[in-house]
Design a protein around this motif. Sequence first.
Motif, PDB file in Angstrom:
ATOM      1  N   GLY A 141      39.946  11.420  59.964  1.00  0.00           N
ATOM      2  CA  GLY A 141      38.909  11.396  58.937  1.00  0.00           C
ATOM      3  C   GLY A 141      38.731  12.708  58.204  1.00  0.00           C
ATOM      4  O   GLY A 141      37.599  13.067  57.836  1.00  0.00           O
ATOM      5  N   ILE A 142      39.826  13.428  57.962  1.00  0.00           N
ATOM      6  CA  ILE A 142      39.765  14.718  57.279  1.00  0.00           C
ATOM      7  C   ILE A 142      40.269  14.548  55.844  1.00  0.00           C
ATOM      8  O   ILE A 142      41.393  14.107  55.627  1.00  0.00           O
ATOM      9  CB  ILE A 142      40.632  15.768  58.000  1.00  0.00           C
ATOM     10  CG1 ILE A 142      40.285  15.833  59.499  1.00  0.00           C
ATOM     11  CG2 ILE A 142      40.477  17.130  57.335  1.00  0.00           C
ATOM     12  CD1 ILE A 142      38.867  16.212  59.811  1.00  0.00           C
ATOM     13  N   ASP A 143      39.442  14.891  54.858  1.00  0.00           N
ATOM     14  CA  ASP A 143      39.874  14.831  53.467  1.00  0.00           C
ATOM     15  C   ASP A 143      40.805  16.004  53.159  1.00  0.00           C
ATOM     16  O   ASP A 143      40.485  17.157  53.496  1.00  0.00           O
ATOM     17  CB  ASP A 143      38.675  14.895  52.514  1.00  0.00           C
ATOM     18  CG  ASP A 143      37.841  13.629  52.538  1.00  0.00           C
ATOM     19  OD1 ASP A 143      38.426  12.531  52.528  1.00  0.00           O
ATOM     20  OD2 ASP A 143      36.588  13.733  52.558  1.00  0.00           O
ATOM     21  N   ILE A 144      41.910  15.715  52.517  1.00  0.00           N
ATOM     22  CA  ILE A 144      42.783  16.767  51.982  1.00  0.00           C
ATOM     23  C   ILE A 144      42.409  16.912  50.509  1.00  0.00           C
ATOM     24  O   ILE A 144      42.708  16.046  49.686  1.00  0.00           O
ATOM     25  CB  ILE A 144      44.273  16.417  52.145  1.00  0.00           C
ATOM     26  CG1 ILE A 144      44.601  16.155  53.623  1.00  0.00           C
ATOM     27  CG2 ILE A 144      45.140  17.540  51.585  1.00  0.00           C
ATOM     28  CD1 ILE A 144      44.350  17.329  54.552  1.00  0.00           C
ATOM     29  N   ILE A 145      41.721  17.997  50.204  1.00  0.00           N
ATOM     30  CA  ILE A 145      41.102  18.171  48.889  1.00  0.00           C
ATOM     31  C   ILE A 145      42.127  18.773  47.928  1.00  0.00           C
ATOM     32  O   ILE A 145      42.598  19.893  48.130  1.00  0.00           O
ATOM     33  CB  ILE A 145      39.868  19.081  49.014  1.00  0.00           C
ATOM     34  CG1 ILE A 145      38.835  18.413  49.927  1.00  0.00           C
ATOM     35  CG2 ILE A 145      39.261  19.395  47.651  1.00  0.00           C
ATOM     36  CD1 ILE A 145      37.907  19.374  50.614  1.00  0.00           C
ATOM     37  N   PRO A 146      42.480  18.038  46.872  1.00  0.00           N
ATOM     38  CA  PRO A 146      43.518  18.539  45.967  1.00  0.00           C
ATOM     39  C   PRO A 146      42.976  19.542  44.958  1.00  0.00           C
ATOM     40  O   PRO A 146      41.772  19.550  44.641  1.00  0.00           O
ATOM     41  CB  PRO A 146      43.978  17.267  45.258  1.00  0.00           C
ATOM     42  CG  PRO A 146      42.733  16.428  45.187  1.00  0.00           C
ATOM     43  CD  PRO A 146      41.993  16.704  46.474  1.00  0.00           C
ATOM     44  N   LEU A 147      43.860  20.375  44.460  1.00  0.00           N
ATOM     45  CA  LEU A 147      43.534  21.279  43.367  1.00  0.00           C
ATOM     46  C   LEU A 147      44.192  20.772  42.089  1.00  0.00           C
ATOM     47  O   LEU A 147      45.363  20.367  42.100  1.00  0.00           O
ATOM     48  CB  LEU A 147      44.018  22.702  43.645  1.00  0.00           C
ATOM     49  CG  LEU A 147      43.273  23.488  44.732  1.00  0.00           C
ATOM     50  CD1 LEU A 147      43.817  23.164  46.121  1.00  0.00           C
ATOM     51  CD2 LEU A 147      43.369  24.995  44.471  1.00  0.00           C
TER      52      LEU A 147
END
Length: 262
Positions: A141-147
């Motif tokens: 449940g970890i979001d990989i936050i894009p740039l």
Amino acid sequence: MSNLTKIFENHKAFIPFVVADDPDFDTTVANIVALANNGADIVEVGIPFSDPVADGPVIQAGDLRAFAAGVSTKTVFQIVEQARKQTDVPIVFLTYLNIVFKYGYKAFCQKCQSLNISGLVIPDLPYESKAEIMPAANQYGIDIIPLITPTSGHRIEKIAKAATGFIYVVSSMGITGERDAFFDGLKDLVAEIKKYTDVPTAIGFGVHTPEQAQEMATIADGVIVGSAIVDIVAKEKQQAPAKIAAFTKSMRTAVDRSEVKA
């Protein structure tokens, strides 16, 4: 909907950043708590790295102070563990891929879940390579936050459509650091992103005054502030938490003044 996404509902988010173990363990814990207690919606904690390609001289200097203090990935987890005794503020890590890879994708994400870490910002992880970490991130449940940057161009659509948590919109070309001028196409960039996703956007890189924070919050759903806070730590050292608290209050007020929703 991810827990991070929910934070932005009917509310402009303020997301401050600190370097873990800068200048030491206890001060970092106190800094996180000061941020949480004075208006931070999400706290971004930087894991020091030897080659931080996205970071300017202020944050690089913070990394060096942390290295001098003996920081390790284990130390960073212990800092969060201590902070969790005083706050449940959502936390995301800013890290570089080699740190996560060396620890082990599954083990790292599992540890993040145990500490209620909501997401990872990984500047050197391109969209095309993220498949290697996504199974572990999804499992825990970890979001990989894009740039998304001013030069993302034709890649904006696929990055935005795959995004979870929030999208980190880079305000200018180059590295982090306080600046007085930003990419003049930011409104258009955010509008382009919004064509493809309802995931909220937060602008970072260079924001360091309340006036800038208010302006950026009229464009996006949130504002990220890093170097200005790391600079306070550099100047105030163990006395930083009080100054950070006052700075956070001023930025929170500025963000709340923004009434135009992107």
